[in-house]
Design a protein around this motif. Sequence first.
Motif, mmCIF file in Angstrom:
data_model
loop_
_atom_site.group_PDB
_atom_site.id
_atom_site.type_symbol
_atom_site.label_atom_id
_atom_site.label_comp_id
_atom_site.label_asym_id
_atom_site.label_seq_id
_atom_site.Cartn_x
_atom_site.Cartn_y
_atom_site.Cartn_z
ATOM 1 N N GLY A 21 0.800 -1.227 0.000
ATOM 2 C CA GLY A 21 0.000 0.000 0.000
ATOM 3 C C GLY A 21 0.827 1.268 0.000
ATOM 4 N N SER A 22 2.131 1.140 0.140
ATOM 5 C CA SER A 22 3.003 2.312 0.210
ATOM 6 C C SER A 22 3.213 2.904 -1.179
ATOM 7 C CB SER A 22 4.354 1.928 0.812
ATOM 8 O OG SER A 22 4.183 1.385 2.097
ATOM 9 N N ARG A 23 3.236 4.213 -1.240
ATOM 10 C CA ARG A 23 3.422 4.911 -2.509
ATOM 11 C C ARG A 23 4.445 6.028 -2.316
ATOM 12 N NH1 ARG A 23 0.881 9.398 -4.888
ATOM 13 N NH2 ARG A 23 -0.394 9.594 -3.001
ATOM 14 N N VAL A 24 5.440 6.061 -3.179
ATOM 15 C CA VAL A 24 6.456 7.110 -3.095
ATOM 16 C C VAL A 24 5.876 8.417 -3.606
ATOM 17 C CG1 VAL A 24 8.666 7.881 -4.012
ATOM 18 C CG2 VAL A 24 8.402 5.523 -3.248
ATOM 19 N N VAL A 25 5.994 9.465 -2.783
ATOM 20 C CA VAL A 25 5.483 10.786 -3.172
ATOM 21 C C VAL A 25 6.600 11.807 -3.328
ATOM 22 C CG1 VAL A 25 3.222 10.373 -2.155
ATOM 23 C CG2 VAL A 25 5.029 11.383 -0.749
ATOM 24 N N GLY A 26 7.832 11.408 -3.033
ATOM 25 C CA GLY A 26 8.952 12.330 -3.202
ATOM 26 C C GLY A 26 10.267 11.648 -2.871
ATOM 27 N N VAL A 27 11.328 12.087 -3.523
ATOM 28 C CA VAL A 27 12.657 11.521 -3.311
ATOM 29 C C VAL A 27 13.675 12.658 -3.234
ATOM 30 C CG1 VAL A 27 14.504 10.111 -4.290
ATOM 31 C CG2 VAL A 27 12.129 9.360 -4.495
ATOM 32 N N HIS A 42 10.065 9.742 0.555
ATOM 33 C CA HIS A 42 8.822 10.123 1.222
ATOM 34 C C HIS A 42 7.702 9.215 0.700
ATOM 35 C CE1 HIS A 42 10.751 13.912 2.580
ATOM 36 N NE2 HIS A 42 11.361 13.848 1.406
ATOM 37 N N VAL A 43 6.935 8.658 1.629
ATOM 38 C CA VAL A 43 5.912 7.680 1.240
ATOM 39 C C VAL A 43 4.554 8.053 1.814
ATOM 40 C CG1 VAL A 43 7.573 5.792 1.019
ATOM 41 C CG2 VAL A 43 6.468 6.196 3.215
ATOM 42 N N ASP A 44 3.539 7.573 1.147
ATOM 43 C CA ASP A 44 2.162 7.721 1.589
ATOM 44 C C ASP A 44 1.555 6.325 1.657
ATOM 45 O OD1 ASP A 44 -0.153 8.932 2.361
ATOM 46 O OD2 ASP A 44 -0.740 9.607 0.354
ATOM 47 N N GLU A 48 3.618 2.603 9.052
ATOM 48 C CA GLU A 48 4.898 2.494 9.761
ATOM 49 C C GLU A 48 5.721 3.776 9.702
ATOM 50 O OE1 GLU A 48 8.874 -0.372 9.796
ATOM 51 O OE2 GLU A 48 7.067 -0.990 8.724
ATOM 52 N N ALA A 49 5.720 4.480 8.562
ATOM 53 C CA ALA A 49 6.587 5.641 8.423
ATOM 54 C C ALA A 49 6.099 6.516 7.288
ATOM 55 C CB ALA A 49 8.020 5.196 8.150
ATOM 56 N N GLU A 120 15.338 3.182 8.937
ATOM 57 C CA GLU A 120 14.481 4.242 9.465
ATOM 58 C C GLU A 120 15.085 5.614 9.167
ATOM 59 O OE1 GLU A 120 14.405 5.276 13.657
ATOM 60 O OE2 GLU A 120 16.011 3.822 14.043
ATOM 61 N N ASP A 121 14.231 6.583 8.981
ATOM 62 C CA ASP A 121 14.661 7.975 8.844
ATOM 63 C C ASP A 121 14.845 8.505 10.260
ATOM 64 O OD1 ASP A 121 15.188 10.546 8.107
ATOM 65 O OD2 ASP A 121 13.367 10.837 6.925
ATOM 66 N N ALA A 122 16.063 8.360 10.775
ATOM 67 C CA ALA A 122 16.310 8.557 12.206
ATOM 68 C C ALA A 122 16.456 10.015 12.619
ATOM 69 C CB ALA A 122 17.565 7.787 12.624
#
Length: 332
Positions: A21-27, A42-44, A48-49, A120-122
Amino acid sequence: MRRFAETEELSALARDALGTGSRVVGVDRLRGGSKKGVYRVHVDGSAEATSVIVYRWAEAENFWPEGAGQDADSPFAPASGLVPFLAAQRRLDGLGVRVPRVVLADDSRTRYEADVAVVEDAGRGTLEELLTSDPVKGTAALGELAEMLHVMHRQRGPRYGRLDVLERGGPVSGTSCEQVVLGRALADLDEAAVRDDRMASAAGALRDRLRELAGRVAPRTEYGVIHGELGPDHVLIDADGHPVLIDIEGVMSFDVEWEHVFLRIRFRERYDALDRPGLDPDRLALYMLAMRLSLVAGPLRLLDGDFPDRAFMQEIAEYNLKQALALVTCRP
């Protein structure tokens, strides 16, 4: 021409790591890396994140020229790829040292053309930035970093080497830490002398000084766990204000003095918070000169290629060249 990660590849990684279900919305491709690509994705659609970090150890992301005849098991051989990263991540996490959590790791090369890890984006900021923007919080985080380093450095073992080499029972490179450092320093000096006339003119004095300092170092049979290149830019600050170590592929069991000379160089006036009693002054003297030479030869080597931030690398080389020369021209 270098080709970095495509959105399609990063989207597939995000789905594998966080669910279909995760979708990339930006890199965002993060700057500063010289051996691997680092991307904030960046995900939508994920519980989890909202963002993750992707490490990609592709040849196109590595700006270092190949070293001829280098011992792959040497503590100072280029540490790149998923294997050294995971070995370091496991060991540090096991010690309670904060490092990014691994969400996905794949070195099969079946779905992706390179070793990849999703972590993780820590943290969005570094300790270096926090010490400037909020000195009170930065000082507190620096104190936590000192405690983390104390935990690492007191992990004594009878063998030195990079953690992944030790894990697989690889051979010890050289006869001692100081001899490995001396050999690398002499090689760095030779490389730098080819590229800079000032280093060439001082090469004889620098070689003599290196050998003199190495001759003073007494034998040692126990070693601590060190990061190896720990500057304030290699420490993220998480959402709760705690330090997180990154760029950990080169973590090794080695003389802790090697860590401390780098800390002295990078933390400068703030190093006192990280200092500790009992360091060997003879090792510190040898390792400081060797580190200066490494910080000349390494940047100059990068400048042989197409590393993008050329002015920054030239500045590092120039500063450390002057410091290295001062260690032989201003000696008592």
